[in-house]
Design a protein around this motif. Structure first.
Motif, mmCIF file in Angstrom:
data_model
loop_
_atom_site.group_PDB
_atom_site.id
_atom_site.type_symbol
_atom_site.label_atom_id
_atom_site.label_comp_id
_atom_site.label_asym_id
_atom_site.label_seq_id
_atom_site.Cartn_x
_atom_site.Cartn_y
_atom_site.Cartn_z
ATOM 1 N N PRO A 154 0.853 -1.198 0.000
ATOM 2 C CA PRO A 154 0.000 0.000 0.000
ATOM 3 C C PRO A 154 0.887 1.246 0.000
ATOM 4 N N LEU A 155 0.943 1.955 -1.106
ATOM 5 C CA LEU A 155 1.904 3.044 -1.229
ATOM 6 C C LEU A 155 1.618 4.196 -0.280
ATOM 7 N N GLY A 156 0.378 4.287 0.209
ATOM 8 C CA GLY A 156 0.071 5.319 1.189
ATOM 9 C C GLY A 156 0.853 5.145 2.484
ATOM 10 N N GLU A 157 1.412 3.951 2.705
ATOM 11 C CA GLU A 157 2.202 3.698 3.918
ATOM 12 C C GLU A 157 3.651 4.139 3.771
ATOM 13 N N ILE A 158 4.110 4.321 2.527
ATOM 14 C CA ILE A 158 5.504 4.735 2.314
ATOM 15 C C ILE A 158 5.587 6.055 1.554
ATOM 16 N N GLY A 159 4.449 6.582 1.148
ATOM 17 C CA GLY A 159 4.360 7.888 0.514
ATOM 18 C C GLY A 159 3.248 8.675 1.188
ATOM 19 N N THR A 160 2.850 9.787 0.581
ATOM 20 C CA THR A 160 1.811 10.635 1.152
ATOM 21 C C THR A 160 0.743 10.943 0.116
ATOM 22 N N HIS A 161 -0.507 10.577 0.428
ATOM 23 C CA HIS A 161 -1.643 11.055 -0.357
ATOM 24 C C HIS A 161 -1.970 12.465 0.108
ATOM 25 N N TRP A 162 -1.964 13.412 -0.812
ATOM 26 C CA TRP A 162 -2.261 14.788 -0.420
ATOM 27 C C TRP A 162 -3.696 14.905 0.092
ATOM 28 N N ALA A 163 -3.841 15.662 1.164
ATOM 29 C CA ALA A 163 -5.186 15.930 1.685
ATOM 30 C C ALA A 163 -5.883 16.992 0.857
ATOM 31 N N GLY A 164 -5.099 17.886 0.242
ATOM 32 C CA GLY A 164 -5.697 18.948 -0.551
ATOM 33 C C GLY A 164 -4.645 19.677 -1.352
ATOM 34 N N TRP A 165 -5.103 20.694 -2.061
ATOM 35 C CA TRP A 165 -4.243 21.495 -2.937
ATOM 36 C C TRP A 165 -4.652 22.953 -2.775
ATOM 37 N N ARG A 166 -3.674 23.820 -2.762
ATOM 38 C CA ARG A 166 -3.919 25.244 -2.576
ATOM 39 C C ARG A 166 -3.109 26.019 -3.615
ATOM 40 N N SER A 167 -3.763 26.866 -4.401
ATOM 41 C CA SER A 167 -3.096 27.747 -5.351
ATOM 42 C C SER A 167 -3.190 29.176 -4.831
ATOM 43 N N MET A 168 -2.050 29.863 -4.779
ATOM 44 C CA MET A 168 -2.005 31.228 -4.264
ATOM 45 C C MET A 168 -1.319 32.147 -5.270
ATOM 46 N N ARG A 169 -1.733 33.390 -5.271
ATOM 47 C CA ARG A 169 -1.068 34.447 -6.042
ATOM 48 C C ARG A 169 -0.895 35.639 -5.110
ATOM 49 N N ARG A 170 0.347 36.053 -4.968
ATOM 50 C CA ARG A 170 0.694 37.073 -3.974
ATOM 51 C C ARG A 170 0.185 36.616 -2.601
ATOM 52 N N LYS A 171 -0.746 37.357 -1.995
ATOM 53 C CA LYS A 171 -1.277 36.955 -0.691
ATOM 54 C C LYS A 171 -2.663 36.334 -0.789
ATOM 55 N N GLN A 172 -3.149 36.154 -2.013
ATOM 56 C CA GLN A 172 -4.527 35.708 -2.208
ATOM 57 C C GLN A 172 -4.590 34.216 -2.546
ATOM 58 N N VAL A 173 -5.498 33.504 -1.896
ATOM 59 C CA VAL A 173 -5.760 32.109 -2.241
ATOM 60 C C VAL A 173 -6.674 32.090 -3.457
ATOM 61 N N MET A 174 -6.177 31.566 -4.561
ATOM 62 C CA MET A 174 -6.946 31.546 -5.807
ATOM 63 C C MET A 174 -7.904 30.358 -5.866
ATOM 64 N N ARG A 175 -7.449 29.230 -5.310
ATOM 65 C CA ARG A 175 -8.311 28.037 -5.359
ATOM 66 C C ARG A 175 -7.824 27.025 -4.333
ATOM 67 N N GLU A 176 -8.753 26.355 -3.693
ATOM 68 C CA GLU A 176 -8.457 25.277 -2.767
ATOM 69 C C GLU A 176 -9.228 24.036 -3.195
ATOM 70 N N VAL A 177 -8.574 22.898 -3.137
ATOM 71 C CA VAL A 177 -9.184 21.630 -3.517
ATOM 72 C C VAL A 177 -8.986 20.646 -2.374
ATOM 73 N N THR A 178 -10.045 19.949 -1.996
ATOM 74 C CA THR A 178 -9.956 18.880 -1.002
ATOM 75 C C THR A 178 -10.105 17.543 -1.722
ATOM 76 N N PHE A 179 -9.182 16.629 -1.479
ATOM 77 C CA PHE A 179 -9.213 15.335 -2.152
ATOM 78 C C PHE A 179 -10.011 14.321 -1.341
ATOM 79 N N ASP A 180 -10.518 13.320 -2.047
ATOM 80 C CA ASP A 180 -11.238 12.238 -1.387
ATOM 81 C C ASP A 180 -10.299 11.454 -0.480
ATOM 82 N N ASP A 181 -10.875 10.868 0.544
ATOM 83 C CA ASP A 181 -10.110 9.997 1.439
ATOM 84 C C ASP A 181 -9.577 8.818 0.632
ATOM 85 N N ALA A 182 -8.288 8.532 0.760
ATOM 86 C CA ALA A 182 -7.669 7.449 -0.009
ATOM 87 C C ALA A 182 -8.254 6.090 0.334
#
Length: 545
Positions: free
Chosen positions: A62-90
């Motif tokens: 199970p690669l989740g035991e030796i790597g990391t499934h991202w919980a989410g993703w965040r895109s920022m420009r300067r000080k502003q959060v442009m987009r946030e994504v939450t991923f499904d539970d692995a």
């Protein structure tokens, strides 16, 4: 018959060897190194959901035991959060995943898992300290020579170059490798630190603390296990030297900026400079010699990751070589490797090349196009998350193996040529398994959608309804096939029948049991009628003599 010779013991070569061994094909892996990899936390890979599943199926880890499934993703420009994504539970059932999380793993950790799996595989021999320097081939096989302490001649049925961007196999076969050098450069650091976004990956464009130095106005942070992060800074064009002092300055600058205060405590573990090239080999097959992975293509700009495509190369080629090794070679089937995989990679390279001028041209264009900054961030996110034209895995809808129009074909949620969804199925022995667990065994899969069967013992429905007729049709196919049953499949009506390739791509979906259509589709996915394929192979062999 002689074993398949695989040149190169990186992730692609080891994956191909395991995939062939699972289909009872013996292999020799020529490893020019000592048989182990130097730990480098600054050298990591991001795997999408399909390639993660492939690695887990082959390694049993199970690669989740030796790597990391991202919980989410965040895109920022300067000080502003442009987009946030939450991923499904692995741990969610695969058919319920709407936004599966990418997996981030150190490359040496992945390679170690592959080597461990190969250590228990009697059909694979790994020859260390064996550097290729010659290849000869004729109609019946290939002969390669290695130099070094154990230099010798090796005899094989086929040879595959998985030996990286400077591939000796590609050069010996005189295959051109056109493209562009240093499309992007990144300074890289791996460090143990606590950041505000636990488990979330981050792309920060034009951070407010940016300078004219090597941060280049774009920083990416991606988590690894045990509190480790990989940070990448986009470098400006040119070949300016990235000194350790300068890199440490930007580590401190970035960590302080993200923490809104002084630089938090951190431990610097590894550093490097990652240079991205865009290249695509003209040919991926010369007779009995093939190339795969970085030997065939280089990509990785705008957040994309080339190893994903290299692993898909191995998955695509393995079942076709296994078919040729166990049965007579179907030239159309072997030729389809280049036709399918090169077209997919070429499309991704083309999309990235078209986006690069927009994303790296500076601020002038943004002044004239309203909302373009948000669109640019979306393009970059596509590359990082494996979406859209830049990042999504390709399909084989236009493959030479695709069947023609079938009278009984019906649409389902999976397009023709795309990877199937991993639903729960009942196998022929009555056990419940995942659909993807049955891939990579050298057989076509025939999947009947039969609501209600999941709550009954197989003995109650295996000889009822359409099952006897479908079982007879499967037995009559021109290639080994396994009959599976599922309660449901997204977009498929009851009693639909899906034909799936050994690498998990959908061939067709039919309305009910249609033996003629099923046979025609199976014949097409083998490269054409068996008799015609044998005649083509005989002509090719005669021509080579």
């Amino acid at each position: 018959m002689d074993p398949v010779i695989i040149v190169g013991a990186g992730p692609v070569g080891l994956t191909l060897a395991l995939a062939l061994a699972r289909q009872d094909v013996p292999c020799v892996v020529l490893d020019e190194g000592p048989g182990k990899d130097e730990p480098r936390l600054a050298r990591t890979v991001v795997l999408r959901e399909d390639t993660t599943a492939l690695m887990e199926r082959l390694t049993g880890v199970p690669l989740g035991e030796i790597g990391t499934h991202w919980a989410g993703w965040r895109s920022m420009r300067r000080k502003q959060v442009m987009r946030e994504v939450t991923f499904d539970d692995a741990d969610e059932a695969p058919e319920n995943l709407t936004n599966p999380a990418p997996l981030h793993i150190a490359q040496h950790v992945l390679t170690s898992a592959l080597r461990t799996a190969l250590a228990g595989e009697p059909l694979v021999k790994v020859a260390v300290d064996s550097r290729l320097d010659a290849i000869e081939q004729e109609s019946s096989g290939v002969t390669v020579h290695t130099r070094g302490p154990k230099g010798t001649w090796w005899r094989g049925s086929y040879a595959i170059g998985c030996d990286g961007p400077r591939s000796t196999v590609r050069k010996l076969m005189d295959i051109r490798f056109p493209g562009r050098t240093a499309v992007e450069r990144h300074a890289v650091a791996a460090l143990r630190v606590e950041l505000p976004w636990e488990g979330q990956a981050l792309l920060h464009r034009m951070p407010p603390w940016r300078t004219s130095g090597p941060s280049g106005g774009e920083v990416t942070g991606r988590p690894l296990p045990e509190g480790v992060w990989r940070l990448d800074w986009l470098l400006p064009p040119g070949k300016d030297l990235v000194t350790p002092e300068l890199l440490v300055t930007h580590v401190r600058e970035t960590l302080a900026g993200w923490s809104d205060g002084p630089t938090p405590p951190y431990e610097l573990l590894d550093t490097g400079v990652h240079t991205v090239h865009h290249r695509l080999a003209r040919r991926w097959r010369v007779g009995r010699v093939f190339i795969a992975g970085d030997a065939a293509h280089c990509l990785g700009t705008l957040g994309t990751h080339g190893l994903d495509e290299g692993l898909r190369d191995a998955d695509n080629l393995a079942w076709k070589l296994a078919s040729a090794w166990h049965h007579r070679p179907h030239e159309g089937l072997l030729d389809s490797y280049q036709a399918e995989r090169r077209a997919v990679v070429a499309a991704r390279l083309r999309a990235a090349d078209q986006a690069l001028p927009l994303l790296r041209a500076g601020g002038g264009l943004r002044s004239y196009v309203p909302g373009s900054a948000r669109g640019h961030d979306a393009l970059l996110m596509d590359g990082h998350l494996g979406q859209g034209a830049i990042g999504a895995p390709g399909t084989y809808a236009d493959s030479p193996l695709a069947p023609g129009r079938l009278e009984g074909e019906v649409p389902v949620d999976t397009p023709r040529g795309a990877p199937v969804i991993d639903v729960r199925v009942t196998a022929e022995d009555g056990s419940f398994v995942r659909l993807r667990d049955r891939l990579g065994r050298g057989a076509l899969l025939v999947l009947l959608i039969a609501p209600g069967t999941g709550v009954w013992d197989r003995k109650h429905w295996a000889t009822a309804g359409v099952m006897p007729r479908l079982a007879a049709a499967v037995t009559a196919l021109p290639y080994p096939a396994e009959l599976l049953v599922a309660e449901s499949y997204p977009g498929a009506a009851a009693h639909s029948v899906l034909l799936v390739r050994p690498d998990g791509h959908l061939v067709t979906a039919l309305s009910g049991v249609r033996p003629a259509d099923l046979y025609s589709a199976a014949e097409a996915v083998l490269g054409g009628p068996v008799k015609a394929a044998e005649e083509a192979g005989a002509r090719a062999a005669a021509g080579s003599r």
